[in-house]
Write an enzyme that holds these catalytic residues in place. Sequence first.
Site, short mmCIF file in Angstrom:
data_model
loop_
_atom_site.label_atom_id
_atom_site.label_comp_id
_atom_site.label_asym_id
_atom_site.label_seq_id
_atom_site.Cartn_x
_atom_site.Cartn_y
_atom_site.Cartn_z
N TYR A 54 106.75 7.62 -8.62
CA TYR A 54 105.46 8.23 -8.76
C TYR A 54 105.15 8.81 -7.55
O TYR A 54 105.11 7.95 -6.44
CB TYR A 54 104.14 7.56 -9.32
CG TYR A 54 103.89 8.10 -10.59
CD1 TYR A 54 103.42 9.44 -10.89
CD2 TYR A 54 103.62 7.27 -11.71
CE1 TYR A 54 103.00 9.84 -11.92
CE2 TYR A 54 103.27 7.76 -12.99
CZ TYR A 54 103.12 8.87 -13.09
OH TYR A 54 102.64 9.48 -14.44
N GLU A 56 102.21 11.04 -6.40
CA GLU A 56 101.24 12.26 -6.21
C GLU A 56 100.91 12.60 -4.56
O GLU A 56 100.75 11.67 -3.92
CB GLU A 56 99.73 11.64 -6.62
CG GLU A 56 99.60 11.67 -8.19
CD GLU A 56 100.03 10.67 -8.87
OE1 GLU A 56 100.88 9.85 -8.36
OE2 GLU A 56 99.49 10.45 -10.20
N ASP A 200 106.63 37.48 -11.03
CA ASP A 200 107.29 36.53 -11.79
C ASP A 200 108.71 36.75 -11.88
O ASP A 200 109.08 37.66 -12.88
CB ASP A 200 106.54 36.23 -13.12
CG ASP A 200 107.12 35.05 -13.89
OD1 ASP A 200 108.06 34.57 -13.51
OD2 ASP A 200 106.74 35.07 -15.02
N THR A 226 111.22 30.29 -12.31
CA THR A 226 111.50 28.97 -12.98
C THR A 226 113.16 28.73 -12.22
O THR A 226 113.62 29.70 -11.46
CB THR A 226 112.05 29.07 -14.34
OG1 THR A 226 112.76 30.27 -14.67
CG2 THR A 226 110.66 29.31 -15.37
N LYS A 229 117.00 29.63 -14.86
CA LYS A 229 117.73 30.86 -15.64
C LYS A 229 118.84 31.31 -14.84
O LYS A 229 119.95 30.27 -14.60
CB LYS A 229 116.54 31.73 -15.78
CG LYS A 229 115.32 31.20 -16.61
CD LYS A 229 114.70 32.22 -16.99
CE LYS A 229 113.39 31.69 -18.27
NZ LYS A 229 112.15 31.33 -17.66
N ARG A 235 115.27 22.45 -15.20
CA ARG A 235 114.27 22.87 -16.03
C ARG A 235 113.22 22.65 -14.64
O ARG A 235 112.97 21.57 -14.53
CB ARG A 235 114.03 22.28 -17.06
CG ARG A 235 115.17 22.61 -18.26
CD ARG A 235 115.30 23.94 -18.60
NE ARG A 235 114.16 24.40 -19.26
CZ ARG A 235 114.35 24.86 -20.64
NH1 ARG A 235 115.51 24.90 -21.30
NH2 ARG A 235 113.12 25.38 -21.32
N1 DSN Z 1 111.42 31.14 -22.89
C1 DSN Z 1 111.75 31.96 -21.50
C2 DSN Z 1 112.71 33.16 -21.83
O1 DSN Z 1 113.41 32.77 -22.76
O2 DSN Z 1 112.55 34.09 -21.36
C3 DSN Z 1 110.39 32.46 -20.91
O3 DSN Z 1 109.46 31.37 -20.91
#
Ligand code: DSN
Length: 436
Positions: A54, A56, A200, A226, A229, A235
């Site tokens: 942990y 914080e 984003d 994120t 991707k 993740r």
């Molecule tokens: N779920 C994601 C996507 O597939 O684009 C976006 O959050």
Amino acid sequence: MNLMNELNNSDFEVADMLLRELKRQEEGIELIPSENYTSRAVLQAMGSVFTNKYSEGYPKKRYYGGNEIVDEVEILAIERAKELFGCEHANVQPYSGSPANQAVFFALLNLKDKFLGFNLTSGGHLTHGSHVNFSGKNYVCVSYDVDEKTEMLVMDSIHKLAVQEKPKMIISGLTAYPRKINFKAFQEIAEEVDAYQLADISHISGLVVGDAHQSPIPYADVVTTTTHKTLRGPRGAIIMSKIEDRLHDIHHPKSKKNLAQLIDSAVFPGLQGGPHDHVNAAKAVAFGEALKPEFKDYAKQVVKNAKVLADELMSLGIKLVTNGTDNHLILIDLRPEDLTGKGGIIQEALDDAGITLNKNTVPYEPSSPFHPSGLRLGTPAITTRGMKESEMKVIAEGLAKVIKSKGDASVSAEIKKSILELTKHFPLYPGLSILK
Ligand code: DSN
């Protein structure tokens, strides 16, 4: 460290599910444009003792003891993120993309403040102002949309809307838009109306760092992404920003915080508790991988593959939204196939053929989000697997046959054989001990 033996001994049910999921991933063609295959190094960092801690707070300013090594991990992730994107400030603690965007709203806006976001049906994200999401419920969203004819964003229309509505923030970015985003033009509009730009780049951050898409970093006030991707990490998410708040005197005159501090305190203690240190370790690993020169080749191949796949599909008579792509994703319009509202049926038929993608709305969707008229697909995962232009042709053929058959089970069964033959030549995680 191989923990699979322990898992097998202590929980056969989960071990069995894990093996079956690995088999599914190995045998199939993964076309969901937001998915990818991480390296084994990323998997190992995530499945590690860092999950026991942990922490914080922020490096050197923690609330619990024992954080000397976790501090090193988080500092490394921050430094690598800054080097990779060329940003002034990086917060690597957000658990995922939606919490990252939520933190930006919390940092910059007051409840019921107005912002501009890309309509979900035409390619935006839930957190860009959908009425069912916190962003649409707690703030006043004015959506911008694509042109009905070209299905593309028109900066002049977004400019007009911004001048008319005077939002406090403008979100640029996409989850289902196959064309490039002009972050510089968004910033010019934001500056004219004294709004922040939140870019984003969750879908395209791998392309941005691979020089296959314009970077928003020189322009946007805040950038979220994120990490799983096109960036091919675990993740999670990060928030990058400028340090100075250029709109301090207009929007936050009473605050003693600069922009970076506003973001940091919105993440912790504003929204989150302890960061996920095992994921932050894996983020550091992934950023290290993306800093290598070969990542640029990967990003360029993702776009090349998407273009070939799109061209092949169109030559086989499949209609694409905007008639093509310039990024990693493709949106198929099923309406000309007499499949309006039948995206789910074709998604299932393709699942049976060993091709995974997702049903998706098309711009100005005549049906509903649950029964949409499109399919969304992309090339990040298959490119990681080593597939190139010639494999795109095989995949396009399979896709087109299943679509043209309107979901005939015998066609899916026939395509499945060719997909199994193809994936056999592109092993996932070769030598992973659980495969032995
Ligand atoms: N779920 C994601 C996507 O597939 O684009 C976006 O959050």
